[in-house]
Motif scaffolding. Structure first.
Motif, PDB file in Angstrom:
ATOM      1  N   ASP A 100       0.639  -1.166  -0.192  1.00  0.00           N
ATOM      2  CA  ASP A 100       0.132  -0.031  -0.114  1.00  0.00           C
ATOM      3  C   ASP A 100       0.841   1.314  -0.085  1.00  0.00           C
ATOM      4  OD1 ASP A 100      -2.313   1.538  -0.106  1.00  0.00           O
ATOM      5  OD2 ASP A 100      -3.041   0.726   1.696  1.00  0.00           O
ATOM      6  N   GLY A 101       0.273   2.308  -0.248  1.00  0.00           N
ATOM      7  CA  GLY A 101       1.189   3.745  -0.363  1.00  0.00           C
ATOM      8  C   GLY A 101       0.215   4.560   0.502  1.00  0.00           C
ATOM      9  N   LEU A 102       1.176   5.786   0.652  1.00  0.00           N
ATOM     10  CA  LEU A 102       0.361   6.837   1.627  1.00  0.00           C
ATOM     11  C   LEU A 102      -0.716   7.568   0.691  1.00  0.00           C
ATOM     12  CD1 LEU A 102       3.491   8.345   3.176  1.00  0.00           C
ATOM     13  CD2 LEU A 102       1.842   6.587   4.188  1.00  0.00           C
ATOM     14  N   PRO A 103      -1.729   8.142   1.452  1.00  0.00           N
ATOM     15  CA  PRO A 103      -2.852   9.013   0.708  1.00  0.00           C
ATOM     16  C   PRO A 103      -2.226  10.268   0.243  1.00  0.00           C
ATOM     17  CG  PRO A 103      -3.723   8.023   2.662  1.00  0.00           C
ATOM     18  CD  PRO A 103      -2.307   7.730   2.836  1.00  0.00           C
ATOM     19  N   GLU A 104      -2.836  10.810  -0.569  1.00  0.00           N
ATOM     20  CA  GLU A 104      -2.109  12.098  -1.268  1.00  0.00           C
ATOM     21  C   GLU A 104      -2.294  13.219  -0.509  1.00  0.00           C
ATOM     22  OE1 GLU A 104      -3.499  12.574  -5.251  1.00  0.00           O
ATOM     23  OE2 GLU A 104      -2.589  10.408  -5.978  1.00  0.00           O
ATOM     24  N   ALA A 105      -3.539  13.434   0.051  1.00  0.00           N
ATOM     25  CA  ALA A 105      -3.656  14.946   0.651  1.00  0.00           C
ATOM     26  C   ALA A 105      -4.041  14.638   2.221  1.00  0.00           C
ATOM     27  CB  ALA A 105      -4.761  15.480   0.161  1.00  0.00           C
TER      28      ALA A 105
END
Length: 451
Positions: A100-105
């Protein structure tokens, strides 16, 4: 360039300053309370709440940094299980989202200071990219850290990130402000009401009405002003009664010899000298009646709700019966106004007859105007006579004042017609003014309040 703006500040402040006593007193009381509460809140958040929140956020960031470093040293499921067991004692919930990755905002929190302190604490203790959200869950903070193979997600109670006593403090500050403002409004309203009652009583007395229910109450100074008003009112009423009684007595005493003179002249030889003496006696009787009318006024008549159209029709009919052709312009809609009908008829009729005396054509109209936020009825009388010079118009209202040739001189009466008319109109809370007519002569405007 800034100096002219500074000079304009007092005018802007004066224009926007509250006009009522209630609003001004509230501003004097509530504004310092509000400023004090703002200062206390600012000092609390700056010196206490933000400091405590910063310490808590640093502690939470330290625990998260420890967990991240421990996992990165041995990124296995067994090690993660050990970290979770220790994290439970720290009130931390840890999960690994592989791939998984980090949310953008970021989602900003209601309190900006909370985002600022958490971000500063995580930035100081973490070398890896991170993301956090303090608004999605009411009682928890969601913090995510990018690690090799996925994202470590930490769920921590908000009590670990910031001091919850801030809400309680704000509640008490707002509650105290509301309570103090409400109490202040109740006390101020009670004091202002006493001043309003005094103003109403003075206004009624100026219109010739009596307020039997008026009693001094309120603060000591307001009571003193009300008592002084009552004493002044009693003195004025005594003076009016004494003046009316005196002139009534003089009128009665003079009528007796005038009546004898009339009888003697009627029985005497009817020659030219007799005719001149009869004219002199008639003028004396007319003068006595006018003196008495000026002194007595129209105070005995009660006020009543009157139709404006009916009032104008009555005045127009009286003028026509006197042999004059009056041009009347009625209102588009019928209005009702509270006045002493006979008094207003007398005042307006006097103005119309004056117009016919000095001119050939007279127009009578009515219109609704707005004066200082008050709806007023204007009864307008225009004539085509010589008019009155602007610098002499106020002199025309002075009792016993005869005008010069600009109005062919007032040779019929004794200079009381306009004085009596203005006295009647002002007794209704209005005013009588003179201006230049569009017909070329004089315009008389009777302004009466509609409310």
């Amino acid at each position: 360039m800034r100096l002219p703006k500074l000079r304009l500040l007092p005018k802007v402040f004066k224009r926007n300053f509250p006009r009522t006593l209630m609003a001004r007193v509230l501003l004097i009381i509530v504004l310092p309370i509000a400023i004090m509460q703002v200062l206390i809140t600012w000092v609390f958040f700056d010196l206490h709440w933000e400091t405590v929140t910063e310490r808590l956020s640093e502690g939470l960031a330290g625990d998260i940094a420890w967990a991240v470093r421990a996992y990165e040293e041995e990124p296995t499921d067994a090690n993660l299980a050990k970290i979770k067991s220790h994290a439970d004692e720290m009130q931390l919930s840890i999960t690994l989202k592989k791939g998984d990755g980090l949310p953008e905002a970021l989602r900003p929190a209601i309190f900006v200071a909370l985002d600022r302190t958490i971000d500063r604490a995580l930035n100081e203790r973490l070398d890896d990219p991170y993301w956090f959200d303090a608004t999605r869950y009411p009682g928890f903070v969601d913090i995510r850290v990018q690690v090799e193979g996925g994202v470590l997600r930490f769920i921590a109670p908000k009590e670990r990130a910031f001091a919850t006593t801030g809400y309680i403090f704000i509640f008490w500050v707002l509650g105290a402000t509301w309570l103090l403002t409400t109490v202040a409004m109740l006390f101020i309203r009670n004091q202002v009401r006493a001043i309003e009652r005094l103003s109403e009583a003075a206004e009624k007395f100026g219109r010739g009405e009596d307020d039997p229910n008026f009693k001094p109450y309120g603060a000591k100074e307001v009571r003193a002003a009300a008592e002084a008003f009552q004493k002044m009112k009693a003195r004025i009423q005594r003076q009016i009664e004494q003046r009316t009684t005196l002139l009534a007595s003089v009128s009665h005493d003079l009528r007796t010899p005038l009546t004898r003179l009339k009888l003697e002249l009627a029985m005497a030889e009817q020659d030219e000298a007799n005719g001149r003496m009869k004219q002199d006696v008639s003028e004396m009787a007319y003068m006595i009646d006018e003196y008495l009318a000026f002194a007595r006024g129209e105070m005995a008549e009660d006020r009543d709700m009157v139709s404006v159209s009916a009032l104008m029709e009555t005045i127009t009919g009286n003028i026509k019966r006197a042999g004059h052709a009056l041009k009347t312009n009625y209102l588009d809609k019928d209005l009702r106004i509270v006045v002493r009908e006979m008094a207003i008829q007398r005042a307006v009729t006097n103005l119309i007859l004056n117009g016919f005396h000095y001119g050939k054509s007279v127009a009578f109209s009515a219109e609704i105007a707005d004066e200082d936020g008050k709806r007023m009825l204007h009864l307008v009388v225009d004539d085509d006579g010589p008019g009155i010079a602007p610098d002499r118009r106020e002199d025309a209202f002075k009792p016993f004042n005869r005008l010069d040739d600009s109005r062919n001189q007032n040779i019929q009466g004794v200079g009381l017609g306009l004085a009596i008319a203005r006295d009647i109109v002002r007794g209704h809370g209005g005013d009588l003014t003179l201006d230049t007519s569009r017909m070329g002569g004089l315009r008389a405007v009777v302004a009466l309040p509609l409310e």
